[in-house]
Design a protein around this motif. Structure first.
Motif, short mmCIF file in Angstrom:
data_model
loop_
_atom_site.label_atom_id
_atom_site.label_comp_id
_atom_site.label_asym_id
_atom_site.label_seq_id
_atom_site.Cartn_x
_atom_site.Cartn_y
_atom_site.Cartn_z
N UNK A 132 1.61 -4.65 3.79
CA UNK A 132 2.03 -3.70 1.79
C UNK A 132 1.46 -2.47 1.78
N UNK A 133 2.62 -1.66 1.69
CA UNK A 133 1.47 -0.06 1.51
C UNK A 133 2.06 -0.27 -0.28
N UNK A 134 1.20 0.20 -0.43
CA UNK A 134 1.46 0.82 -2.32
C UNK A 134 0.98 2.65 -2.50
N UNK A 135 1.78 2.87 -2.45
CA UNK A 135 2.44 4.58 -3.18
C UNK A 135 1.23 4.51 -4.01
N UNK A 136 0.57 5.46 -3.97
CA UNK A 136 -0.15 5.67 -5.51
C UNK A 136 -0.35 7.88 -5.19
N UNK A 173 -2.95 -10.32 5.78
CA UNK A 173 -2.30 -9.36 5.66
C UNK A 173 -2.49 -7.79 4.94
N UNK A 174 -2.57 -6.77 5.73
CA UNK A 174 -3.12 -5.05 5.63
C UNK A 174 -2.56 -4.92 4.35
N UNK A 175 -3.67 -4.55 3.37
CA UNK A 175 -2.31 -3.39 2.52
C UNK A 175 -3.92 -2.09 2.73
N UNK A 210 -0.70 1.81 8.14
CA UNK A 210 0.01 0.60 8.54
C UNK A 210 0.11 0.52 10.34
N UNK A 211 -0.34 1.42 11.10
CA UNK A 211 -0.68 1.31 11.61
C UNK A 211 -2.28 0.89 12.66
N UNK A 212 -2.69 1.95 11.50
CA UNK A 212 -4.31 1.72 12.10
C UNK A 212 -4.88 0.76 11.18
N UNK A 213 -4.55 0.28 10.22
CA UNK A 213 -4.75 -0.74 9.59
C UNK A 213 -5.90 -0.03 8.55
N UNK A 214 -5.92 1.07 7.97
CA UNK A 214 -6.53 2.37 7.02
C UNK A 214 -6.40 1.50 5.86
N UNK A 215 -7.77 1.29 4.75
CA UNK A 215 -7.67 0.74 3.47
C UNK A 215 -7.14 1.69 2.96
N UNK A 216 -7.72 3.10 2.67
CA UNK A 216 -7.00 3.91 2.06
C UNK A 216 -7.28 5.38 2.67
N UNK A 217 -5.86 5.56 2.45
CA UNK A 217 -5.65 6.89 2.95
C UNK A 217 -4.98 8.15 1.93
N UNK A 218 -5.80 9.06 1.98
CA UNK A 218 -5.30 10.85 1.33
C UNK A 218 -3.98 11.07 2.43
#
Length: 250
Positions: A132-136, A173-175, A210-218
């Motif tokens: 899941x990708x949440x666009x914040x 599931x990765x978020x 998504x590819x690298x399973x990064x939890x929070x990404x700038x």
């Protein structure tokens, strides 16, 4: 998670960052993209514009529980959910004429996001876990007074993402929470004096998470600068917000 060959659903896909995600998913080899929009005309147009048949337009308002349930029942092959749909009404908390615009931002940006996660969690589990990708927004890590309804809704969505990540870890599931700064979109057309990324830039950055399973990404330079300012001198950052509000009122 591999993007090539995946099946994704993007909310708010008819313009801006959502459209950027659709384009980038196709460029990176996604097998199918469900492009969701509130308007049937927009959904049809997105599907018609894809020459190879990999885009399926669907009508979806994330605040409509019937439409959300229908989307989950229909799109059973989804392995990647991108919660991009958002509302920004440019109201402050104290000066808004009433609470309607503020409530709408919370309904879309927080409750709509949570509703989509709840509806699609079983779908993702059935398809191996997925992501899941949440666009914040940078307004979700720094309270921005000019964004009186929007900024708090993104804070709430960020917290929700942390909770959902923990809840869905057991099913694989990765978020990913994307902290987006300044982007060249209609929603950010009022932002002046900063370098703006393109929607495709944000999408590429999001798919990297998504590819690298990064939890929070700038996702862009502006988001990185905001986080650095927050870490370096939070008091000065808050004072700068107060000064900016004073200039706006003046």
């Amino acid at each position: 998670m591999r993007i090539e060959g995946c099946v994704a659903l993007v909310t708010g896909a008819n313009r801006g960052i959502g459209q950027g995600f659709v384009e980038e998913l196709l460029a990176q080899g996604a097998a199918r993209v469900y492009a969701a929009a509130r308007s049937a005309a927009d959904a049809a147009a997105m599907e018609a514009a894809a020459p190879d048949g990999r885009v399926t337009g669907i009508v979806l308002d994330v605040t409509d529980k019937v439409q959300v349930a229908h989307a989950a029942a229909r799109c059973t092959d989804v392995g990647l959910l991108i919660n991009n749909a958002g509302a920004f009404n440019r109201q402050t908390l104290m000066q808004a004429p009433d609470m309607a615009a503020l409530r709408q931002e919370m309904e879309v940006n927080y409750f709509g996001l949570v509703a989509m996660c709840r509806a699609f969690a079983p779908v993702l589990a059935a398809n191996g876990g997925g992501a899941i990708v949440n666009v914040l927004s940078a307004g979700g890590i720094v309270a921005v007074p000019e964004m009186g309804g929007y900024s708090p809704s993104k804070f709430a969505a960020r917290a929700a993402g942390d909770c959902i990540r923990a809840e869905l870890a057991g099913q694989g599931t990765h978020v990913a929470s994307l902290i987006v700064g300044s982007v060249d979109t209609r929603m950010a057309e009022h932002v002046k004096g900063v370098e703006k990324s393109t929607p495709r830039d944000i999408a590429r950055s999001g798919l990297l998470a998504v590819r690298h399973r990064i939890d929070e990404h700038d996702t862009d330079r502006h988001a990185v600068e905001v986080r650095a300012f927050l870490a370096r001198d939070p008091h000065r950052l808050r004072q700068s917000m107060i000064q900016r509000m004073a200039k706006t009122k003046g």
